[in-house]
Design an enzyme around this catalytic site. Structure first.
Site, short mmCIF file in Angstrom:
data_model
loop_
_atom_site.label_atom_id
_atom_site.label_comp_id
_atom_site.label_asym_id
_atom_site.label_seq_id
_atom_site.Cartn_x
_atom_site.Cartn_y
_atom_site.Cartn_z
N LYS A 222 0.82 -1.21 0.00
CA LYS A 222 0.00 0.00 0.00
C LYS A 222 0.86 1.26 0.00
O LYS A 222 0.45 2.30 -0.49
CB LYS A 222 -0.94 0.00 1.21
CG LYS A 222 -1.96 -1.12 1.13
CD LYS A 222 -2.95 -1.04 2.26
CE LYS A 222 -3.92 -2.21 2.22
NZ LYS A 222 -3.46 -3.37 2.95
N GLU B 55 -3.48 5.75 8.83
CA GLU B 55 -4.06 6.47 7.70
C GLU B 55 -5.26 7.29 8.16
O GLU B 55 -6.03 6.83 9.02
CB GLU B 55 -4.52 5.43 6.68
CG GLU B 55 -4.83 5.97 5.32
CD GLU B 55 -5.12 4.80 4.38
OE1 GLU B 55 -4.25 4.49 3.55
OE2 GLU B 55 -6.20 4.19 4.51
N HIS C 139 -16.18 -3.95 8.11
CA HIS C 139 -15.27 -3.95 6.95
C HIS C 139 -15.49 -5.13 6.00
O HIS C 139 -14.70 -5.35 5.09
CB HIS C 139 -13.80 -3.90 7.39
CG HIS C 139 -13.51 -2.76 8.30
ND1 HIS C 139 -13.72 -1.45 7.93
CD2 HIS C 139 -13.07 -2.72 9.57
CE1 HIS C 139 -13.41 -0.66 8.93
NE2 HIS C 139 -13.02 -1.40 9.96
N ARG D 144 -6.19 -8.67 -8.37
CA ARG D 144 -6.80 -10.00 -8.45
C ARG D 144 -8.26 -9.84 -8.80
O ARG D 144 -8.77 -8.74 -8.89
CB ARG D 144 -6.67 -10.71 -7.10
CG ARG D 144 -7.28 -9.86 -5.98
CD ARG D 144 -7.39 -10.62 -4.69
NE ARG D 144 -7.60 -9.73 -3.56
CZ ARG D 144 -8.78 -9.24 -3.17
NH1 ARG D 144 -9.86 -9.52 -3.88
NH2 ARG D 144 -8.88 -8.44 -2.13
N ARG E 61 -63.09 -26.36 31.96
CA ARG E 61 -62.10 -26.05 32.99
C ARG E 61 -62.05 -27.12 34.08
O ARG E 61 -61.21 -27.98 34.08
CB ARG E 61 -62.33 -24.69 33.65
CG ARG E 61 -61.10 -24.29 34.40
CD ARG E 61 -61.18 -23.62 35.75
NE ARG E 61 -62.20 -23.82 36.68
CZ ARG E 61 -61.99 -24.38 37.90
NH1 ARG E 61 -60.81 -24.84 38.22
NH2 ARG E 61 -62.99 -24.46 38.76
N ASP E 62 -63.03 -27.09 34.96
CA ASP E 62 -62.88 -27.89 36.17
C ASP E 62 -62.83 -29.38 35.87
O ASP E 62 -62.09 -30.12 36.50
CB ASP E 62 -64.01 -27.57 37.16
CG ASP E 62 -63.62 -27.89 38.59
OD1 ASP E 62 -62.49 -28.36 38.81
OD2 ASP E 62 -64.45 -27.67 39.49
N ALA E 63 -63.62 -29.85 34.89
CA ALA E 63 -63.65 -31.28 34.62
C ALA E 63 -62.28 -31.78 34.18
O ALA E 63 -61.76 -32.76 34.71
CB ALA E 63 -64.70 -31.59 33.55
N GLN F 207 -59.49 -30.22 34.60
CA GLN F 207 -58.54 -29.94 35.69
C GLN F 207 -58.60 -31.06 36.73
O GLN F 207 -57.58 -31.48 37.27
CB GLN F 207 -58.88 -28.59 36.33
CG GLN F 207 -57.93 -28.22 37.46
CD GLN F 207 -58.15 -26.78 37.93
OE1 GLN F 207 -58.54 -25.93 37.14
NE2 GLN F 207 -57.89 -26.53 39.19
N ARG G 93 -59.48 -16.25 42.24
CA ARG G 93 -59.16 -16.23 43.67
C ARG G 93 -59.08 -14.79 44.11
O ARG G 93 -58.30 -14.02 43.55
CB ARG G 93 -57.80 -16.89 43.92
CG ARG G 93 -57.88 -18.37 44.16
CD ARG G 93 -56.61 -18.87 44.81
NE ARG G 93 -55.48 -18.84 43.90
CZ ARG G 93 -55.22 -19.82 43.04
NH1 ARG G 93 -55.98 -20.87 42.98
NH2 ARG G 93 -54.18 -19.73 42.26
#
Lengths: 649, 484
Positions: free
Chosen positions: A117, A200, A235, A296, A537-539, A541, A610
């Site tokens: 360079k 640089e 870069h 290149r 739900r409850d059943a 659960q 609750r």
């Protein structure tokens, strides 16, 4: 033309070179390392030879003696170096010529002049091409620190022998410089065997514009226009464009002219790239400086090929074989730019993990195709193991169109078509870049990405197939709930009824019409017994540990709504359902409630609350209770059954 | 309950149904706590809050038909305009009689479950209820045909979830003694099995009854039932004598839930605290009872003005922090699995049967199973699946395979002194054990692919461990050194 060309490289660029050689009628020789034995470039070569020793694949590709040995062994009459590895090595060029083999590229002397360079810069100054303020090269850190003070921050610390971002650091303040120099020197020493550095001046918000050069042995030197490679992350180039969009024609002309002037001044031969930085901010905005010449082929040569219709790799080979630009039918007047092209580098950099290169087995690979899409890939297909040894680039996708905007649209389409699974990719990141309005407007600079940190934020890829199959495979192997019991999907047991008819009005419509107090009074006044259905739900659960999934609850609700519309309510939500959906089912309890509400528009939905702690297990401030109840009510709960475990009102 | 009741009343659109939890037997002349007067006084207090509906919540199925008749009749007389809603569990097996007795006495609504999902610890059968009241003045208005037509669906659903069955084979009269709520009974059976007491569940039941008495006969429903159950299991495991435990609780390990319960975390006990037992337990213990505080950010995020997604996410985190995190991890890994049929979801793929999954409108995935490999040295199997007809290998850790290979220690993101490898590569330490380092000081180097990176100390301190021997290959997130 050569009869047999050895390609001293790997991956996509090796395959690219084989393609050019094939079209020119030359046979091809590949080199591969043990780690690369499954690679496609080995199989695409007519002959391929193992180089180096196991465990050191990069070292093998840097070993000049190995390359010359294989060239002689295979009877190759030329060596094509590609990019990276030995592509800029004057020693390889010299060794090849000593062995009577042509090095496809500039001469060793030109490589030295271009690659160093510091000497390159002296030539530029002599030729009247603008350059950056910089220091002499040294390994003396104190001298470099002093030089930086003189030039003024920000500065770049650069390795004399560096390239591709290696051995280079941008440094904002004096305090950071020593550490940056030490690390860059080590990197350069390891990669190139030379730790010399220089300082640089750093350009402000620059665009990176580079010019493709072709020169023949007669001294004829032309440019193939420019590329904009401003879009970089740490870069590393991400997206490259030809021609540079949104570039002042006067500036463009000056850059192209300076590129050719510089190439001529160092007696350049064959293909090369002259790189410039163009200030877009500060007092020097609109002015360009030469930074270096790469002697290149570049990764991004594809975009130039797409807009000029010139095969650059074939041109390199033909010039090395002694042909002139005139023989190739090329002159500055005849090279034209048609349309626009951009290239996206598809890598295994993982945007989820700070762009760490991912490795692993590719389980799915589908690449895009169709008009205007070009794929230059290495070894990428399903079943391939991506090793951590080499570059993280999987493929380059180049999209072409009549103008920049249509090329971008095509690129977006191509990216959307990609399906790569098994390793992380940067595709979502590239897509975000292409979506950015400033990108589409061509408002580019090398700080484009760092100015937009949102581009680096990981994006959720749907990738539903992979996720679903990951779960299914795990369950199949580990059988957490025992072997598959056979049986049927319950939905087949649902009665056949007309689900298109809207469900009749029910308790929910009564509640909406009457309000809660009158609704309760009506319950008191009604004849007969009102019923709450607890199966939701409850059943489950009480019988099935609350594990019934939303899907199985919701599938039946359109039937419940139509077949038992006189239910007073269904009990469908509560503490355990909330907990279990999150903990065991990977579901969100609110989404369950939304789905139930959607499927059951006519019957009240009831939940168990609750008093002291809503659905959780510890007491919360009243604000949480209020917010919870409000959210539940607005999500579809009509009846709250409130209790306290110790009957404390 | 008051803040919750007030929050519901404040919506203006939803029904506040307030429940009294039922326990004991109010017809028993020896019952001196949970008497008719107790429930009437409780109902009085509940209705003062402005509740729209009064519920009787019988968690264990203890409300006998005769007691239901007496209780509802008395409530009906005292509060003629208040609707009454009766909930029970069918644990002892005859609770339809209770529902009918309550309805005849003036209850307005009752709970029932679809027949295949009813009975034992669940609610009484909906079909039985509909049939029992059909063509009477209590007619539910529901079609017996319709409710029974929905039963094959629920029967099939229940079969799919068989591994989660509680295992209660039939009704039990022992519930009148132990008073274990329906939901808890199935849980306790599972816990007893895991403690090796599966064949002696009656012992757990006896201890539950004893724990209930020792703790002052609370009404038992989550979370008070948890305190009683935890104590029962703890004492069964210790093979303790109830009398000795009650006399000398300080000689035993006592579960946190029990200590919290006795400290009044759940509120005051209807029958007063059991003394001197309670004082002995709480002696020399400081228990902080307080609400979980709410940060200003969270307060903002659950406000009605916040967007719905934020509000819901924040509520989830406040109410169930751990499970919410678990779910986020789950979704990140597996996505939304709701499109999977439950058979596929629970049991996975079977050869010769392609799973068809509708992931979105008009988007279908077809997933099949070709083969599963033997496990490798690390216990991983390759599942050769097909996705939309394309072979797709998936690597799965078989957790049933024991492996001897020690995996590299991973850095713990929760420990600031743990320095991880940022990516896979070759790492070299730049400091040694015992060395003092400053935050930001380079402590190691790593090189991979094209990159070389300096790894810096995240915190200042002394290097306590270096896990690298010379230059060593590391995987991403491997622990490379530790700063203490």
């Amino acid at each position: 033309m050569f009869s047999k060309i050895l390609v001293a490289n790997r991956g996509e660029i090796a395959i690219r070179a084989f393609r050019a050689a094939f079209e020119l009628g030359a046979r091809t020789v590949g080199v591969y390392t043990w780690e690369d034995r499954a690679s496609l470039h080995r199989q695409k070569a007519d002959e391929a030879y193992l180089i180096g020793e196991r465990g050191h694949p990069v070292r093998a590709h840097l070993d000049i003696d190995e390359i010359i040995r294989v060239a002689k062994l295979s009877g190759a009459d030329a060596i094509y170096p590609g990019y990276g590895f030995l592509s800029e090595s004057p020693d390889l060029a010299r060794a090849a010529s000593a062995a009577g083999i042509t090095f496809i590229g500039p001469t060793a002397e030109v490589l030295e002049r271009a690659g160093n360079k510091v000497t390159a810069k002296e030539h530029a100054i002599a030729a009247g091409v603008p350059v950056l303020a910089s220091s002499p090269a040294t390994t003396d850190i104190q001298a470099l620190l002093d030089a930086a003070d003189e030039i003024g921050f920000p500065v770049f610390a650069k390795a004399v022998a560096g390239g591709g971002g290696r051995g280079m650091r941008r440094v904002e303040t004096r305090e950071e410089l020593r550490g940056a120099l030490e690390s860059a020197m080590r990197e350069a020493e390891a990669a190139f065997g030379d730790g010399s550095m220089f300082i640089e001046q750093a350009v402000q918000r620059p665009r990176h514009i580079e010019v493709q050069i072709l020169a023949d042995a007669t001294g004829e030197t032309i440019h193939l226009f420019e590329r904009d490679c401003s879009l970089q992350r740490r870069h590393q180039k991400v997206v490259e464009i030809a021609p540079a969009p949104n570039l002042d024609p006067v500036v463009r002309e000056a850059i192209l002219r300076d590129a050719v002037t510089f190439a001529r001044s160092i007696g350049y031969l064959n293909a090369g790239t002259v790189e410039f930085l163009l200030d877009t901010a500060g007092p020097r905005a609109g002015r360009h400086v030469l930074i270096e010449m790469n002697p290149r082929i570049q990764v991004e040569h594809t975009v130039t090929e797409e807009v000029t219709d010139v095969d650059l790799v074939a041109s390199q080979m033909r010039i090395a074989a002694g042909e002139t630009l005139a023989d190739l039918g090329l002159g500055q007047d005849t090279v034209r730019v048609r349309g626009a092209a951009l290239q996206c580098r598809i890598t295994t950099e993982d945007p989820w993990h700070d762009f760490r290169p991912d490795s692993g087995r590719i389980t799915t690979y589908r690449s895009p195709g169709g008009a205007g899409i070009r794929i230059d890939g290495g070894t990428v297909n399903a079943g391939v193991y991506v090793s951590p040894h080499f570059d993280s680039m999987l493929a380059k996708m180049t999209a072409r169109g009549p103008d920049f905007a249509s090329a971008v649209r095509r690129a977006k389409r191509g990216l959307a078509e990609f399906r790569i699974r098994g390793v992380a990719t940067n595709i979502p990141f590239v897509q975000a870049v292409l979506e950015d309005p400033a990108f589409i407007a061509g408002d580019l600079s090398t700080s484009f990405i760092e100015e937009r940190p949102e581009l680096l934020e990981p994006r959720e890829s749907a990738d539903r197939g992979t996720k679903v199959i990951t779960w299914l495979a795990d369950v199949t192997v580990n059988q957490p709930y025992g072997p598959h019991p056979g049986g049927i999907d319950p939905v087949v047991k649902l009665p056949q009824i007309d689900l298109t008819a809207p469900p009749p009005a029910g308790s929910r419509q009564q509640l909406l019409e009457l309000g809660p107090a009158a609704f309760a009074a009506r319950l008191r006044a009604q004849d007969g017994l009102a019923v709450t259905e607890t199966t939701f739900r409850d059943a489950h659960q009480s019988l099935l540990a609350t594990r019934v999934r939303t899907r199985d609850l919701v599938e039946v609700l359109p039937h419940v709504a139509r077949m038992t519309p006189t239910l007073w309510s269904i009990e469908a939500w509560g503490g355990a359902t909330y907990d279990v959906t999150l903990r065991f089912l990977g579901e969100d309890p609110w989404e369950r409630l939304d789905a139930i509400r959607r499927a059951l528009p006519n019957i009240c939905i009831q939940m168990l609350l609750r008093g002291r702690n809503t659905v959780g297990y510890t007491p919360y401030p009243a604000a949480v209770t209020e917010a919870f109840v409000r959210e539940a009510a607005s999500s579809g709960i009509d009846v709250f059954r409130i209790f306290d475990a110790l009957n404390d009102v | 309950m008051r803040p919750a009741i007030e929050a519901v009343l404040a919506t203006g659109t939803t029904v506040a149904e307030v429940a009294m939890c039922y326990t004991g037997d109010l017809l028993d002349p020896d019952e001196d706590l949970y008497t008719l007067d107790y429930y009437l006084a409780l109902a009085e207090r509940i209705l003062e809050t402005g509740a729209h509906i009064l519920a009787i919540k019988d968690m264990a199925g203890l409300l006998r038909a005769g007691a239901a008749d007496r209780l509802v009749r008395a409530l009906r007389e005292r509060f003629p305009d208040t609707p009454i809603h009766v909930h029970t569990h069918d644990t002892p097996g005859g609770q339809l009689a209770t529902l009918l007795a309550a309805a005849h006495a003036g209850a307005d609504a009752v709970d029932a479950a679809s027949a295949p999902m009813s009975g034992t610890t669940s609610q009484p059968s909906l079909s039985a209820l509909v049939a029992a009241t059909a063509h009477t003045e209590l007619d539910t208005g529901l079609s017996l045909r319709a409710v029974s037509d929905l039963e094959p669906y629920w029967e099939a659903v229940r079969a799919v979830y068989r591994p989660f069955e509680s295992g209660l084979p039939g009704p039990t009269g022992r519930v009148y003694t132990h008073e274990i709520p329906g939901g808890q009974l199935s849980n306790l059976r599972q816990q007893a099995i895991s403690l090796g007491l599966g064949d002696h569940f009656e012992k757990v039941e006896d201890w539950y009854a004893a724990a209930n008495r020792i703790l002052g006969r609370p009404t038992k429903v989550t979370p008070s039932s948890k305190a009683v159950g935890d104590l029962a299991l703890q004492l069964v495991a210790a093979d303790a004598d109830p009398a000795d435990f009650e006399a000398h609780p300080e000689r035993y390990d006592i579960p946190d839930s029990v200590i919290g319960f006795l400290a009044g975390e759940l509120g005051d006990l209807p029958g007063g605290w059991p003394e001197p037992f309670r004082s002995k337990v709480l002696k020399d213990r400081t228990i902080n009872i307080g609400e979980t505080p709410l940060s200003p950010e969270d307060e903002w995020d659950i406000d009605a003005e916040a967007d719905r997604t934020t509000r819901r996410r924040t509520l989830n985190r406040l109410l169930f922090a751990g499970p919410t995190r678990q779910r986020e991890e789950f979704v990140k890994r597996y996505g939304d699995l709701s499109p999977l049929s439950t058979l596929d979801y629970l049991y996975g793929l079977t050869p010769n049967e392609e799973a068809s999954i509708t992931v979105d409108r008009g988007v279908q995935l077809y997933v099949g199973l070709e083969a599963i490999s033997e496990p490798d040295d690390h216990g991983y199997r390759t599942v050769m699946a097909t996705l939309n007809g394309q072979l797709r290998p998936v690597i799965v850790r078989d957790r049933g395979v024991q492996v001897d290979i020690i995996e590299a220690e991973k850095a713990d993101p929760g420990k600031p002194g743990h320095v991880p490898a940022p990516f896979a590569g070759n790492a070299t330490a730049r400091v040694s054990e015992g060395e003092r380092v400053q935050a930001g000081q380079p402590v190691a180097m790593i090189e991979a692919m094209k990159m070389e990176a300096t790894i810096t100390a995240p915190v200042a301190g002394t290097v306590t461990r270096v896990l690298l021997r010379g230059t060593q290959h590391v995987e991403a997130r491997d622990l490379i050194l530790e700063i203490g």
